[in-house]
Design a protein around this motif. Structure first.
Motif, mmCIF file in Angstrom:
data_model
loop_
_atom_site.group_PDB
_atom_site.id
_atom_site.type_symbol
_atom_site.label_atom_id
_atom_site.label_comp_id
_atom_site.label_asym_id
_atom_site.label_seq_id
_atom_site.Cartn_x
_atom_site.Cartn_y
_atom_site.Cartn_z
ATOM 1 N N THR A 1 0.853 -1.185 0.000
ATOM 2 C CA THR A 1 0.000 0.000 0.000
ATOM 3 C C THR A 1 0.888 1.233 0.000
ATOM 4 O O THR A 1 1.828 1.338 0.799
ATOM 5 N N VAL A 2 0.604 2.161 -0.912
ATOM 6 C CA VAL A 2 1.333 3.426 -0.991
ATOM 7 C C VAL A 2 0.331 4.556 -0.787
ATOM 8 O O VAL A 2 -0.643 4.670 -1.537
ATOM 9 N N ARG A 3 0.569 5.376 0.224
ATOM 10 C CA ARG A 3 -0.331 6.490 0.493
ATOM 11 C C ARG A 3 -0.165 7.596 -0.539
ATOM 12 O O ARG A 3 0.913 7.783 -1.100
ATOM 13 N N SER A 4 -1.231 8.337 -0.763
ATOM 14 C CA SER A 4 -1.178 9.457 -1.688
ATOM 15 C C SER A 4 -0.162 10.487 -1.194
ATOM 16 O O SER A 4 -0.164 10.873 -0.024
ATOM 17 N N GLY A 5 0.741 10.911 -2.075
ATOM 18 C CA GLY A 5 1.771 11.881 -1.722
ATOM 19 C C GLY A 5 3.018 11.270 -1.122
ATOM 20 O O GLY A 5 3.973 11.996 -0.813
ATOM 21 N N GLU A 6 3.061 9.968 -0.967
ATOM 22 C CA GLU A 6 4.207 9.289 -0.356
ATOM 23 C C GLU A 6 5.261 8.968 -1.415
ATOM 24 O O GLU A 6 4.961 8.802 -2.593
ATOM 25 N N TRP A 7 6.524 8.876 -0.965
ATOM 26 C CA TRP A 7 7.628 8.395 -1.810
ATOM 27 C C TRP A 7 8.074 7.049 -1.233
ATOM 28 O O TRP A 7 8.599 6.969 -0.122
ATOM 29 N N VAL A 8 7.867 5.990 -2.002
ATOM 30 C CA VAL A 8 8.267 4.642 -1.613
ATOM 31 C C VAL A 8 9.315 4.150 -2.601
ATOM 32 O O VAL A 8 9.103 4.211 -3.818
ATOM 33 N N THR A 9 10.443 3.708 -2.093
ATOM 34 C CA THR A 9 11.504 3.176 -2.943
ATOM 35 C C THR A 9 11.654 1.682 -2.700
ATOM 36 O O THR A 9 11.752 1.230 -1.561
ATOM 37 N N VAL A 10 11.679 0.933 -3.807
ATOM 38 C CA VAL A 10 11.831 -0.518 -3.764
ATOM 39 C C VAL A 10 13.285 -0.850 -4.053
ATOM 40 O O VAL A 10 13.845 -0.410 -5.065
ATOM 41 N N ILE A 11 13.893 -1.602 -3.166
ATOM 42 C CA ILE A 11 15.285 -2.012 -3.339
ATOM 43 C C ILE A 11 15.356 -3.531 -3.320
ATOM 44 O O ILE A 11 14.383 -4.214 -3.002
ATOM 45 N N GLY A 12 16.526 -4.049 -3.633
ATOM 46 C CA GLY A 12 16.718 -5.493 -3.605
ATOM 47 C C GLY A 12 17.801 -5.888 -4.587
ATOM 48 O O GLY A 12 18.141 -5.133 -5.512
ATOM 49 N N PRO A 13 18.362 -7.074 -4.427
ATOM 50 C CA PRO A 13 19.422 -7.526 -5.331
ATOM 51 C C PRO A 13 18.895 -7.727 -6.750
ATOM 52 O O PRO A 13 17.686 -7.751 -6.984
ATOM 53 N N ASN A 14 19.820 -7.869 -7.693
ATOM 54 C CA ASN A 14 19.428 -8.129 -9.079
ATOM 55 C C ASN A 14 18.546 -9.373 -9.149
ATOM 56 O O ASN A 14 18.827 -10.388 -8.503
#
Length: 273
Positions: A39-52
């Motif tokens: 879930t991503v809230r309106s106005g939020e910055w969410v960054t997805v990370i992880g290995p290749n």
């Protein structure tokens, strides 16, 4: 920047910008994502990370409607399957790692493609469309590139053009797949600061994937760590960018130190006897 009229599908701020429930994706029969809930809230910055190979780009493509997962994704309260292509383009804009570039196309014409959702069929761009594009090119340090062919630009210059096209859509949700991978450090900061400014002043919601963990931690409100197609951790940058989590999932030797805007991740050589 002049923003277009907000599409009717956008719901009030209390409705999440992105809801993903039980997302599963297979490509050529190979499972890539398994049971993703996000879930991503309106106005939020969410960054997805992880290995290749963790499934970061696949997750963004599914959220953007570029992969068949319509029953698992809702954007601003509307099921993805209910958004026609033109409506979806007004709600969500994607900057892919390697977009298809039409041969011989000039920068101005390419960025103007981002205005297509607002141009009537068989119509032409308006003065407002041109003003939006020229302003974006100036803000991304591309003011002198209007007539240049994309093929003649450096990787970093093309990356900024790709971002300009996405921002020209005036979408409420921006999906960024490794937006700074081809940029020098100065343009990295310029691009991310511009995106963050638009998020704060115009209510943009940002979901990004990034390899540079220190930069990711400086801009994200929240981070999601993917590993083997599943969410391994989620939380604030301080909660996700820990030496234990990163060493385990990246198989890397790192030191994490506090920074003024978020944790700084420093790769370190392993100790040898």
């Amino acid at each position: 920047m002049t923003r277009p009229e907000v599409p009717a599908v956008v719901s009030p701020a209390e409705v999440p910008a992105v809801e993903v429930r039980g997302l599963q994706v297979k490509l050529d029969g190979v499972p890539i994502l398994a049971g993703i809930d996000l879930t991503v809230r309106s106005g939020e910055w969410v960054t997805v990370i992880g290995p290749n190979g963790a499934g970061k780009s696949t997750l963004l493509r599914a959220v953007g409607g570029l992969l068949p997962a319509p029953d698992a994704v809702r954007l601003f309260g509307t099921p993805l399957r209910d958004l026609r292509r033109r409506e979806r383009a007004r709600v969500v804009a994607t900057v892919a790692q390697s977009p298809v570039v039409p041969p011989g196309m000039a920068v101005l014409d390419y960025v103007l493609l981002g205005r297509n959702p607002y141009i009537p069929p068989l119509g032409r761009e308006s003065a407002t469309d041109l003003a939006v594009v020229h302003e974006l090119l100036d803000r991304l340090d591309l003011g002198g590139f209007h007539g240049r062919e994309l093929a003649t630009l450096s990787g970093g210059e093309r990356q900024r053009v790709f971002l300009a096209r996405a921002l020209a859509q005036g979408a409420t949700l921006l999906l960024l797949d490794e937006p700074t991978s081809a940029l020098d450090i100065g343009h990295q900061q310029e691009v991310l600061e511009l995106v963050d400014q638009l998020r704060r002043t115009e209510g943009l919601t940002v979901v990004a994937t990034m390899h540079d963990l220190s930069i990711a931690g400086e801009y994200a409100d929240r981070m999601v760590l993917l590993a083997n197609g599943r969410i391994a951790a989620t939380g604030t940058p301080d909660q996700v960018l820990t030496e234990d989590l990163l060493s385990h999932h990246y198989r890397a030797h790192v030191t994490v130190i506090p920074g003024p805007h978020g944790p700084l991740v420093l790769p370190t050589r392993p100790s040898h006897p």
